[in-house]
Write an enzyme that holds these catalytic residues in place. Structure first.
Site, PDB file in Angstrom:
ATOM      1  N   ARG A  41     -10.472 -11.513   1.488  1.00  0.00           N
ATOM      2  CA  ARG A  41     -11.306 -12.556   0.877  1.00  0.00           C
ATOM      3  C   ARG A  41     -10.630 -13.926   0.950  1.00  0.00           C
ATOM      4  O   ARG A  41     -11.297 -14.951   1.028  1.00  0.00           O
ATOM      5  CB  ARG A  41     -11.628 -12.180  -0.567  1.00  0.00           C
ATOM      6  CG  ARG A  41     -10.420 -11.980  -1.437  1.00  0.00           C
ATOM      7  CD  ARG A  41     -10.716 -11.171  -2.694  1.00  0.00           C
ATOM      8  NE  ARG A  41     -10.929  -9.758  -2.402  1.00  0.00           N
ATOM      9  CZ  ARG A  41     -11.330  -8.864  -3.295  1.00  0.00           C
ATOM     10  NH1 ARG A  41     -11.547  -9.223  -4.543  1.00  0.00           N
ATOM     11  NH2 ARG A  41     -11.498  -7.603  -2.949  1.00  0.00           N
ATOM     12  N   LYS A  62       0.839  -1.203   0.000  1.00  0.00           N
ATOM     13  CA  LYS A  62       0.000   0.000   0.000  1.00  0.00           C
ATOM     14  C   LYS A  62       0.873   1.251   0.000  1.00  0.00           C
ATOM     15  O   LYS A  62       1.970   1.246   0.559  1.00  0.00           O
ATOM     16  CB  LYS A  62      -0.893   0.006   1.253  1.00  0.00           C
ATOM     17  CG  LYS A  62      -2.019  -1.002   1.193  1.00  0.00           C
ATOM     18  CD  LYS A  62      -2.993  -0.811   2.342  1.00  0.00           C
ATOM     19  CE  LYS A  62      -4.065  -1.874   2.353  1.00  0.00           C
ATOM     20  NZ  LYS A  62      -5.003  -1.772   1.242  1.00  0.00           N
TER      21      LYS A  62
HETATM   22  N1  BES Z   1      -8.148  -3.809   3.969  1.00  0.00           N
HETATM   23  C1  BES Z   1      -8.283  -3.428   2.615  1.00  0.00           C
HETATM   24  C2  BES Z   1      -9.562  -2.647   2.333  1.00  0.00           C
HETATM   25  C3  BES Z   1      -9.706  -1.304   2.986  1.00  0.00           C
HETATM   26  C4  BES Z   1      -9.344  -0.157   2.304  1.00  0.00           C
HETATM   27  C5  BES Z   1     -10.250  -1.193   4.234  1.00  0.00           C
HETATM   28  C6  BES Z   1      -9.514   1.077   2.904  1.00  0.00           C
HETATM   29  C7  BES Z   1     -10.417   0.044   4.832  1.00  0.00           C
HETATM   30  C8  BES Z   1     -10.056   1.183   4.165  1.00  0.00           C
HETATM   31  C9  BES Z   1      -8.276  -4.661   1.716  1.00  0.00           C
HETATM   32  O1  BES Z   1      -7.504  -5.713   2.156  1.00  0.00           O
HETATM   33  C10 BES Z   1      -7.714  -4.253   0.408  1.00  0.00           C
HETATM   34  O2  BES Z   1      -6.587  -3.887   0.378  1.00  0.00           O
HETATM   35  N2  BES Z   1      -8.513  -4.348  -0.639  1.00  0.00           N
HETATM   36  C11 BES Z   1      -8.085  -3.995  -1.942  1.00  0.00           C
HETATM   37  C12 BES Z   1      -8.711  -4.961  -2.924  1.00  0.00           C
HETATM   38  C13 BES Z   1      -8.215  -4.798  -4.326  1.00  0.00           C
HETATM   39  C14 BES Z   1      -6.750  -5.109  -4.421  1.00  0.00           C
HETATM   40  C15 BES Z   1      -9.019  -5.717  -5.207  1.00  0.00           C
HETATM   41  C16 BES Z   1      -8.532  -2.574  -2.209  1.00  0.00           C
HETATM   42  O3  BES Z   1      -9.611  -2.181  -1.770  1.00  0.00           O
HETATM   43  O4  BES Z   1      -7.768  -1.825  -2.818  1.00  0.00           O
HETATM   44 MG    MG Z   2      -5.498  -5.564   1.529  1.00  0.00          MG
END
Ligand code: BES
Ligand code: MG
Ligand code: ZN
Length: 496
Positions: A347, A273
């Site tokens: 997921r 991230k």
């Molecule tokens: N934990 C994150 C989602 C999230 C984002 C929660 C912002 C709270 C605030 C999750 O694991 C994630 O990173 N999801 C990705 C999925 C994508 C790679 C398909 C996302 O949302 O970018």
């Molecule tokens: Mg994630």
């Protein structure tokens, strides 16, 4: 915080907060006050609109400060407004650094006959105790000393004190305390709040409540059982994954499983991230915190239900042994998944948790709570969680519980057209969509992926990514963890 019922102005609290409905007769608490308020209203300085606050000049009583708080129009009052008004009241008291307050709010709102007294009591209790919360454990003594603890709230009720209202207050307090317990877990930094730490808290919940039994699957057991989709996520962390089951059995009916995403830190893994997206990722276990809180609350309220709490716990980290994009894992249910993006890890852990739970415990319904996608935050913002699934009855009940509790959920479409987005090419499934640019309908695609791991249980997926951790305070919630899902599922399981 002690909540006391009094028949009239108590004359001993530090602050008096009088709430009044718009277009209502003044209450004649004092001649001075009536005069001041009616003049202000005449001059259009103050109007008793919902949430309007005015600090009066009244010196009739021993109170340090007398404040008037607008309740708005009688016919527009809702339970959520009751929570919010209690939150505003607590904020006033905190702002004045007072330790006690007397108020007529209960007296006023009990006049409205369209609400059950029990529901009003719950909303008052929830509002007061949710608003009181602060995550202050890391403040130095100097800063902490400047804060005052609110010891007592005196509620004026100049009539037969209704048992139903008092009972509601007690339940509201328990709901708020469970929510605050979840907030604490979410706010705790990830260096402390590791899978080991959450396991200890879960153990304590089980130790404290005779009706709760705990079972923990450790790394070896998870490996042996073949929960490889889950284990793949934890490979980059020196802290082992674990899967916790908290069984609360106190009903003869159907067993409901609630499954909470427990990523104690989500770095994104090799799909790391960026700055601006990683800072608050200690909150990626908010689903797990909510599940723990609900089990604790079910035991404290002695709910006549069978609820199974399921908490998959691990960190999503980088390192020499971490999972790589392009890896293929075989999940517990035998399906293979290509890891297209290591940041779509929630997921992967929930897939195994859902499949294993259904196979071993055979619940009639499964509800998962997860901070699953940023896409859901984009779609709905901070004031509603996304809900999806194929059981309309279950979703309807959850939406209703959301409306009543103020912990709201909004249904996202789950049409047939979406259902192939996660199909793989060299594997059964992939963990990000293979359609279009890959990110369209991201919140729904997360749900689609999870649905492939549920066979016949009624199932709903609740994406709490927005409401679980907020960047701005509101009337009764603070910045940071909110305990999203706790009030929702409390109301759902209480079911009236
Ligand atoms: N934990 C994150 C989602 C999230 C984002 C929660 C912002 C709270 C605030 C999750 O694991 C994630 O990173 N999801 C990705 C999925 C994508 C790679 C398909 C996302 O949302 O970018
Ligand atoms: Mg994630
Ligand atoms: Zn995550």
């Amino acid at each position: 915080m002690i909540i006391t019922m009094v028949k009239e102005l108590d004359q001993k609290s530090e602050v008096l907060i009088l709430s009044l409905f718009e277009n209502d007769n003044l209450k004649h608490y004092s001649f001075e006050l009536d005069k001041e308020i009616s003049e202000l209203i005449k001059k259009n300085i103050f109007s008793l609109k919902f949430g309007e606050i005015y600090g009066t000049k009244v010196k009739d009583w021993s109170y340090r400060k007398v404040i008037v708080l607008g309740l708005g129009k009688k016919e527009e009052l809702t339970l959520e407004k009751v929570r919010r008004v209690m939150g505003k009241l607590i904020k006033c008291v905190k702002g004045l650094k007072a330790e006690s307050v007397c108020t007529n709010v209960a007296e006023e709102i009990l006049l409205i006959k369209s609400f059950k007294l029990n529901d009003l009591g719950k909303a008052v209790g929830e509002g007061l105790l949710l608003a009181e919360y602060e995550f202050a454990k890391y403040l130095s003594k100097e800063k902490l000393d400047k804060k005052k603890i609110i010891n007592n709230v005196s509620l004026i009720l100049n009539r037969e004190v209704s048992e139903d209202f008092v009972q509601g207050l007690k339940i509201g307090r328990i709901i708020a305390e469970a929510t605050n317990f979840a907030k604490d877990l979410v706010n705790e930094p990830a260096s402390i709040c590791t899978p080991v730490y959450v396991e200890k808290i879960a153990q304590k919940v089980a130790d404290d409540n005779k009706k709760v039994k705990i079972r923990i699957l450790n790394y070896e057991e998870l490996k042996k059982e073949g929960l490889n989709s889950f284990l793949g996520v934890s490979k980059g962390s020196p802290i082992a994954a674990r899967l916790i089951f908290l069984e609360y059995n106190n009903g003869a009916g159907e067993k409901a499983a609630i499954i909470g995403k427990g990523i104690t830190f989500d770095s994104g893994g090799y799909n790391l991230k960026m700055t601006g997206y990683i800072e608050d990722m200690k909150s990626d276990m908010a689903g797990a915190a909510a599940v723990l809180a609900i089990i604790k609350l079910a035991a404290e309220l002695n709910l006549k239900r069978d609820i199974l709490g399921v908490i998959p716990l691990c960190e999503n980290m980088i390192g020499g042994s971490a999972q790589k994009p392009g890896d293929i894992v075989k999940a517990y249910n035998g399906k293979t998944v290509e890891i297209r993006n290591t940041d779509a890890e929630g997921r992967l852990i929930l897939a195994d948790a859902l499949a294993y739970t259904e196979a071993k415990y055979k619940p009639s319904s499964m509800i998962d709570l997860a901070t699953l996608t940023g896409a859901c935050v984009i779609a709905l913002g901070y004031y509603a969680s996304g809900i999806m699934g194929k059981d309309e009855g279950l979703i309807k009940n959850l939406v209703e519980a959301g409306e009543k509790s103020g912990d709201r959920v909004w249904e996202l479409p789950f049409y047939e057209d979406y259902q192939d987005a996660m199909d793989g090419t060299i594997s059964d499934l992939r963990n990000t969509s293979g359609k279009g640019k890959g990110y369209e309908g991201g919140a729904i695609n997360g749900g689609v992926f999870l649905s492939k791991f549920v066979v016949k249980a009624k199932w709903a997926h609740i994406d709490i990514a927005g409401p679980a951790f907020v960047i701005e305070e509101s009337d009764y919630l603070q910045k940071g963890g909110t305990g999203a899902g706790v009030r929702l599922l409390s109301y759902y399981f209480m079911g009236d």
